[in-house]
Design a protein around this motif. Structure first.
Motif, short mmCIF file in Angstrom:
data_model
loop_
_atom_site.label_atom_id
_atom_site.label_comp_id
_atom_site.label_asym_id
_atom_site.label_seq_id
_atom_site.Cartn_x
_atom_site.Cartn_y
_atom_site.Cartn_z
N THR A 704 9.67 16.78 38.09
CA THR A 704 10.35 15.73 37.31
C THR A 704 11.31 16.44 36.36
N PRO A 705 12.51 16.79 36.85
CA PRO A 705 13.43 17.61 36.05
C PRO A 705 13.78 17.04 34.69
N VAL A 706 13.81 15.72 34.56
CA VAL A 706 14.17 15.15 33.27
C VAL A 706 13.13 15.49 32.20
N VAL A 707 11.87 15.62 32.60
CA VAL A 707 10.82 16.01 31.66
C VAL A 707 11.02 17.46 31.23
N VAL A 708 11.33 18.33 32.20
CA VAL A 708 11.60 19.73 31.87
C VAL A 708 12.79 19.81 30.92
N TYR A 709 13.82 19.03 31.21
CA TYR A 709 15.01 18.99 30.34
C TYR A 709 14.61 18.61 28.92
N ASN A 710 13.80 17.56 28.79
CA ASN A 710 13.40 17.10 27.45
C ASN A 710 12.62 18.17 26.69
N ILE A 711 11.75 18.89 27.40
CA ILE A 711 10.93 19.92 26.75
C ILE A 711 11.80 21.05 26.22
N VAL A 712 12.73 21.54 27.06
CA VAL A 712 13.57 22.68 26.67
C VAL A 712 14.62 22.26 25.65
N ASN A 713 15.20 21.09 25.85
CA ASN A 713 16.29 20.64 24.99
C ASN A 713 15.86 20.47 23.54
N VAL A 714 14.67 19.94 23.31
CA VAL A 714 14.19 19.75 21.94
C VAL A 714 13.90 21.09 21.27
N LEU A 715 13.44 22.07 22.06
CA LEU A 715 13.15 23.38 21.48
C LEU A 715 14.43 24.09 21.04
N LEU A 716 15.49 23.98 21.82
CA LEU A 716 16.73 24.71 21.54
C LEU A 716 17.93 23.78 21.77
N PRO A 717 18.16 22.84 20.84
CA PRO A 717 19.16 21.79 21.06
C PRO A 717 20.60 22.24 20.89
#
Length: 809
Positions: A704-717
């Protein structure tokens, strides 16, 4: 009215089929030498003569008894278990009369219905007649070892003389023309003439109760109870045996010189003296001390190990091998390193959890408690008659006693029980100076020095089991796949190929190698690989499958009786009618709380967190609508049967490895609406502690790439740099960038970057994130003042795998 004789066709058909079963049961070596050769006919005649003598020993007096005897004997000699029990005859070993008696009763023998048959006497007659006849054939004797046992029976002179007289009568007789009735053997001659031989009963040897005890001990210790881990083992008629897969276990941090005995090395360790530098200089020439040879070289010791480290397997293995050796059975070379060839002490194994459940609250805590329990245990095993001999042997000649699982002794309602049991053990062994003693316990339960139940270390030195090395892992996976290959439908070549594939995958992934050093977890990894045909590269997938296997240990249990018959026994999940998925969710809560609590502890080494009894009970109560009784039932079950939780002691629990704690904590977070903020907050708070949880959470959602995106994006926006919506490169943010990049690698996020379009259609924000993280890696590589060379090199390696965007690189 005269009784009809037992027919010659009966004797012929029974002997023919039983001979085939007997040869098969004796093993490949004898089967290769005998099956399909003239020697098989000679062996068949020995079987016929043995059955003939056995029938003649029965004094049936009515037609009904004759018919019953006929039926029982047919059923008895048709059984593969009987062939298995009789096969030691071909190796020159005594029969286990107790086990055969049980099989004879299973075939339909009821003593009251056949009062004229003394089975113990009849089987002794069979044995003597079989051995005498087999010894007559020189070709057969070159293969078999029946002469050895025949020599042992020389004291039974009257029985052998009677058997030899019978064989002289049968010499040259066509056995197809022989029948038996009321102690008489009848040979039909020409023109109706008959020759009759009257069998005169003689005294036989008494039952060898030590042999029966040792074989029963083997049946208790040899099978590995692994079926609840994998249901494909449930219907396997021959359970995997300890000796099939046992892999050398070494003591942790204890070595010896090659020219030094184990006893000498341990004596130096316990009483250090001399030049410490000299000892360190010779370290390169030293070898590990194996646990098996340590037990051989030290009179009394305590061996500690983590859950699943192989403590009980070690005791079961040594007990089994010593029992085989004492029985005169074949023991492979090197299976008992450190044990003299001429030494075969009597083994006795006491599982302390069962001893504690048996001992009365008002027990005295003395030697009598241990002797009384041993008598009770042998009675339950059907070996009560062996107890006087076992006791006398331990007192007069010595032996070895295993006290397994000191940590598993319950202390809930009887706080002093463990102390009482230790007192009983100490009193028991005090006068037994010829007896070796091994006590096993989990590290955690024994290392609290203030506890009053510790054994004195001057007489009971303490050692710990080391984890598996790469070489030991390789040996185990090969042994394991050869042990289960028939279940998988593999030949030997395929088993080796699968083992090599698994070993390569284990050593190529550090996180899996760390798990594989624990024998129980290595078995789980092998089961995942063997049942699916692959080992998931993604850690989250591996833990997901392993968690399911560990939970399955609580669903049901395959129990085998003394005859090997299997039945499913419901585990705690089945008994309480709960769903595995619901239990898993509550254990995720437990894991998250434990991991968060352990974050603030000073000594948070590589082990999983302690989970107090009260806290675990409170969470499990929610599973049962507030029922404390049902929660306690689960906790009691965990004490006896490790699964996804193990009991460290009677009031403390833990996950079998911290990686399971981290995985389940990640799954708890991913069930929350604000999962990405929760992960980012914790990584920023304590990067080292939450790094694995972050990776596992992303890995579990790589599809579920959108979940991976959300996890990484919040850490390093933001991108690296200065100015609006730019972040300065600091040491912490550089670590977060490395973690974000590793996350993209482990979730195959780079596969979303299609070369034709630069991004998956409609997912430009995926490309933006991907480029942002690569920019962070480049910034880390040039941040000399922030990061050391090791971190900068790590950033370069990851960037190369993601694709370095710089022109010409």
């Amino acid at each position: 009215m005269a009784m009809d004789p037992l027919s010659s066709s009966y004797l012929s058909s029974v002997a023919a089929s039983f001979t085939i079963s007997l040869v098969t049961a004796a093993g490949r070596k004898i089967e290769r030498e005998i099956a399909g050769t003239p020697k098989e006919q000679a062996l068949r005649k020995a079987v016929e003569v043995g059955i003939l003598a056995m029938l003649a020993d029965a004094k049936t007096i009515s037609r009904d008894e004759k018919n019953l005897l006929d039926d029982v004997f047919r059923e008895f000699f048709r059984s593969p278990e009987v062939a298995e029990e009789m096969s030691p005859l071909l190796w020159g070993r005594s029969l286990d009369v107790g086990a055969l008696s049980a099989l004879f009763e299973e075939a339909g023998f009821v003593p009251d219905e056949l009062p004229g048959l003394d089975f113990s006497h009849a089987i002794a007659v069979f044995q003597a007649a079989f051995l005498e006849q087999a010894s007559e054939d020189p070709d057969l004797q070159r293969i078999l070892q029946t002469r050895l046992l025949l020599e042992q029976l020389s004291t039974q002179r009257s029985l052998l003389e009677a058997v030899r007289e019978l064989l002289a009568f049968l010499k040259g007789v066509d056995l197809s023309k022989v029948a038996v009735t009321v102690g008489r053997i009848i040979v039909a001659g020409l023109e109706g003439q008959r020759k009759v031989y009257k069998w005169i009963p003689v005294e036989a040897a008494p039952v060898d109760w030590e042999a029966h005890y040792l074989k029963t001990l083997i049946s208790k210790c040899e099978p590995l109870d692994l079926s609840p881990i994998d249901e494909s083992l449930a219907e396997y008629s021959r359970p995997v045996r300890v000796s099939d897969v046992f892999t050398t276990l070494n003591l942790d941090g204890v070595t010896r010189r090659k020219d030094e005995t184990v006893a000498e090395a341990i004596e130096k360790l316990l009483n250090p003296s001399g030049d410490r530098m000299a000892i360190e200089r010779e370290e390169a020439e030293r070898v590990p001390i194996q646990a098996v040879e340590a037990v051989a070289g030290v009179q009394r010791l305590v061996i500690l190990g983590k859950p699943g480290s192989g403590k009980s397997t070690l005791t079961n293995y040594i007990a089994t091998q010593l029992a085989r050796k004492r029985l005169g059975m074949e023991v492979s070379s090197g299976s008992l390193p450190g044990w003299p060839e001429d030494e075969s002490p009597l083994p006795v194994r006491i599982v302390l959890r069962r001893f504690a459940a048996w001992i009365k609250a008002d027990g005295q805590g003395n030697a009598g408690d241990v002797w009384d329990y041993l008598e009770h245990m042998l009675n339950e095993w059907g070996c009560k008659e062996a107890f006087p001999h076992v006791k006398r042997t331990l007192i007069e000649k010595g032996g070895i006693v295993f006290f397994d699982g000191l940590d598993e002794v319950q202390e809930t309602d009887e706080a002093a029980k463990r102390t009482k049991i230790i007192a009983a053990i100490r009193d028991f062994i005090a006068p037994l100076d010829k007896v070796k003693v091994l006590v096993t316990c989990r590290n955690y339960a024994y290392e609290r020095k203030k506890d009053p139940w510790h054994l004195p270390e001057d007489t009971f030195p303490v050692f710990r089991l080391a984890g598996f090395s790469k070489k030991q892992i390789q040996y185990f996976v090969h042994a394991w796949y050869h042990a289960v290959r028939t279940i998988r439908g593999w030949d030997e070549e395929r088993a080796d190929q699968e083992a090599d594939d698994l070993f390569e995958k284990i050593v190529s992934q550090r996180h899996i190698l760390d798990l594989a050093r624990n024998p129980l977890l290595l078995t789980l990894i092998a089961q995942v690989h063997g049942s699916t045909g692959y080992l998931p590269k993604n850690r989250a997938d591996l833990y997901d499958k392993a968690v399911d296997l560990l939970l399955a240990r609580w669903e049901n249990r395959l129990v085998r009786d003394e005859k090997g018959n299997a039945r499913w026994e419901p585990g705690v999940i089945a008994r309480l009618g709960i769903r595995t998925s619901d239990l898993r969710k509550h254990l995720e809560v437990v894991a998250f709380n434990a991991h968060e609590r352990q974050e603030s502890e000073e000594n948070r080494d590589g082990r999983a967190a302690d989970i107090p009894h009260e806290g675990l009970g409170e969470e499990l109560k929610k599973l049962f609508g507030g029922s404390l009784d049902k929660a306690e039932e689960v906790l009691e079950y965990i004490q006896e049967r490790a699964g996804l939780l193990v009991a460290r002691d009677n009031r403390t629990y833990a996950f079998p490895h911290r990686s399971f704690q981290e995985y389940l904590a990640a799954m708890y977070i991913m069930r929350k609406y604000s999962y990405n903020e929760m992960l980012a907050e914790r990584v920023r708070r304590d990067y080292a502690w939450w790094r694995e949880v972050f990776l596992l959470a992303a890995g579990a959602n790589r599809n579920t790439p959108v979940v991976v995106y959300n996890i990484v994006n919040v850490l390093l926006p933001y991108s690296p740099g200065t100015g609006k919506k730019k972040w300065e490169v600091t040491e912490d943010r550089a670590l977060h960038a490395l973690l974000a990049a590793q996350t993209l690698l482990e979730t195959d996020f780079n596969k979303l970057m299609l070369p034709e379009t630069g991004s998956e259609p409609g997912k430009d924000y995926f490309r933006e994130l991907y480029d942002r993280i690569r920019d962070w890696l480049i910034a880390c590589m040039v941040a000399d003042a922030v990061l050391g060379p090791h971190r900068r090199n790590e950033a370069g390696n990851i960037l190369a795998r993601l694709g370095d965007p710089r022109p010409g690189v």
